[in-house]
Design an enzyme around this catalytic site. Sequence first.
Site, PDB file in Angstrom:
ATOM      1  N   GLY A   1      43.612 -66.658  46.824  1.00  0.00           N
ATOM      2  CA  GLY A   1      42.766 -66.297  45.690  1.00  0.00           C
ATOM      3  C   GLY A   1      41.451 -67.038  45.608  1.00  0.00           C
ATOM      4  N   GLN A   2      41.134 -67.883  46.608  1.00  0.00           N
ATOM      5  CA  GLN A   2      39.837 -68.570  46.559  1.00  0.00           C
ATOM      6  C   GLN A   2      38.723 -67.578  46.879  1.00  0.00           C
ATOM      7  OE1 GLN A   2      39.334 -72.007  49.147  1.00  0.00           O
ATOM      8  NE2 GLN A   2      37.442 -72.620  48.094  1.00  0.00           N
ATOM      9  N   SER A   3      37.769 -67.480  45.973  1.00  0.00           N
ATOM     10  CA  SER A   3      36.653 -66.550  46.165  1.00  0.00           C
ATOM     11  C   SER A   3      35.306 -67.264  46.258  1.00  0.00           C
ATOM     12  CB  SER A   3      36.610 -65.524  45.028  1.00  0.00           C
ATOM     13  OG  SER A   3      36.451 -66.170  43.782  1.00  0.00           O
TER      14      SER A   3
ATOM     15  N   HIS B   1      36.736 -76.349  43.764  1.00  0.00           N
ATOM     16  CA  HIS B   1      36.739 -76.312  42.295  1.00  0.00           C
ATOM     17  C   HIS B   1      38.158 -76.364  41.791  1.00  0.00           C
ATOM     18  CE1 HIS B   1      36.697 -72.173  43.834  1.00  0.00           C
ATOM     19  NE2 HIS B   1      37.436 -71.847  42.791  1.00  0.00           N
ATOM     20  N   LEU B   2      38.300 -77.091  40.701  1.00  0.00           N
ATOM     21  CA  LEU B   2      39.602 -77.259  40.058  1.00  0.00           C
ATOM     22  C   LEU B   2      39.607 -76.436  38.769  1.00  0.00           C
ATOM     23  CD1 LEU B   2      42.321 -78.707  39.844  1.00  0.00           C
ATOM     24  CD2 LEU B   2      41.110 -80.706  38.922  1.00  0.00           C
ATOM     25  N   HIS B   3      40.525 -75.458  38.704  1.00  0.00           N
ATOM     26  CA  HIS B   3      40.665 -74.676  37.473  1.00  0.00           C
ATOM     27  C   HIS B   3      41.447 -75.504  36.448  1.00  0.00           C
ATOM     28  CE1 HIS B   3      39.730 -70.525  39.119  1.00  0.00           C
ATOM     29  NE2 HIS B   3      40.022 -71.133  40.250  1.00  0.00           N
TER      30      HIS B   3
HETATM   31  P1  DGP Z   1      38.529 -68.918  42.797  1.00  0.00           P
HETATM   32  O1  DGP Z   1      38.943 -67.461  42.731  1.00  0.00           O
HETATM   33  O2  DGP Z   1      39.698 -69.890  42.737  1.00  0.00           O
HETATM   34  O3  DGP Z   1      37.599 -69.182  43.973  1.00  0.00           O
HETATM   35  O4  DGP Z   1      37.714 -69.180  41.465  1.00  0.00           O
HETATM   36  C1  DGP Z   1      36.368 -68.863  41.333  1.00  0.00           C
HETATM   37  C2  DGP Z   1      36.110 -68.686  39.872  1.00  0.00           C
HETATM   38  O5  DGP Z   1      34.709 -68.694  39.672  1.00  0.00           O
HETATM   39  C3  DGP Z   1      36.609 -67.359  39.291  1.00  0.00           C
HETATM   40  O6  DGP Z   1      37.673 -67.609  38.373  1.00  0.00           O
HETATM   41  C4  DGP Z   1      35.415 -66.768  38.565  1.00  0.00           C
HETATM   42  C5  DGP Z   1      34.406 -67.903  38.562  1.00  0.00           C
HETATM   43  N1  DGP Z   1      33.032 -67.475  38.719  1.00  0.00           N
HETATM   44  C6  DGP Z   1      32.540 -66.643  39.657  1.00  0.00           C
HETATM   45  N2  DGP Z   1      31.217 -66.501  39.512  1.00  0.00           N
HETATM   46  C7  DGP Z   1      30.872 -67.278  38.437  1.00  0.00           C
HETATM   47  C8  DGP Z   1      29.632 -67.557  37.800  1.00  0.00           C
HETATM   48  O7  DGP Z   1      28.556 -67.093  38.168  1.00  0.00           O
HETATM   49  N3  DGP Z   1      29.685 -68.404  36.730  1.00  0.00           N
HETATM   50  C9  DGP Z   1      30.846 -68.957  36.275  1.00  0.00           C
HETATM   51  N4  DGP Z   1      30.782 -69.751  35.232  1.00  0.00           N
HETATM   52  N5  DGP Z   1      32.023 -68.722  36.887  1.00  0.00           N
HETATM   53  C10 DGP Z   1      32.023 -67.898  37.937  1.00  0.00           C
END
Ligand code: DGP
Length: 112
Positions: A91-93, A98-100
């Site tokens: 699920g990493q995009s 980054h830590l959720h």
């Molecule tokens: P992951 O899928 O674990 O790589 O989490 C990436 C997160 O980043 C996803 O939950 C949505 C967030 N995200 C993507 N683009 C942006 C953005 O432009 N601003 C913010 N604040 N979050 C973003």
Amino acid sequence: MDDCLFCKIVAGEIPADIVHATERTVAFRDINAQAPTHVLVVPRDHYADAAELATADPAASAELVLTAAAVATAEGHDDYRLVFNTGAGAGQSVFHAHLHVLAGRDLTWPPG
Ligand code: DGP
């Protein structure tokens, strides 16, 4: 990294709702929140994922967790979930570590 979204947020080139910042980390609200509190804590320096960060800069890796705890406390949560998605299959995009931080609702286990 010239083309990294989170590097641009750290640099202030792309706006974000920043809730906490330390010497080595920045915390901002996830644009696609999955819980009442959903904050991303990122290192100021670019590393592709959590393991790369921990290898190169263990102090920043620890600071990420402490920042996450401070965010949860500031938002009134004793209970919270920390997630590092690592690799597209998990699920990493965004390939800047980054830590959720997720809190404020029932968090079931196992996650999807
Ligand atoms: P992951 O899928 O674990 O790589 O989490 C990436 C997160 O980043 C996803 O939950 C949505 C967030 N995200 C993507 N683009 C942006 C953005 O432009 N601003 C913010 N604040 N979050 C973003």
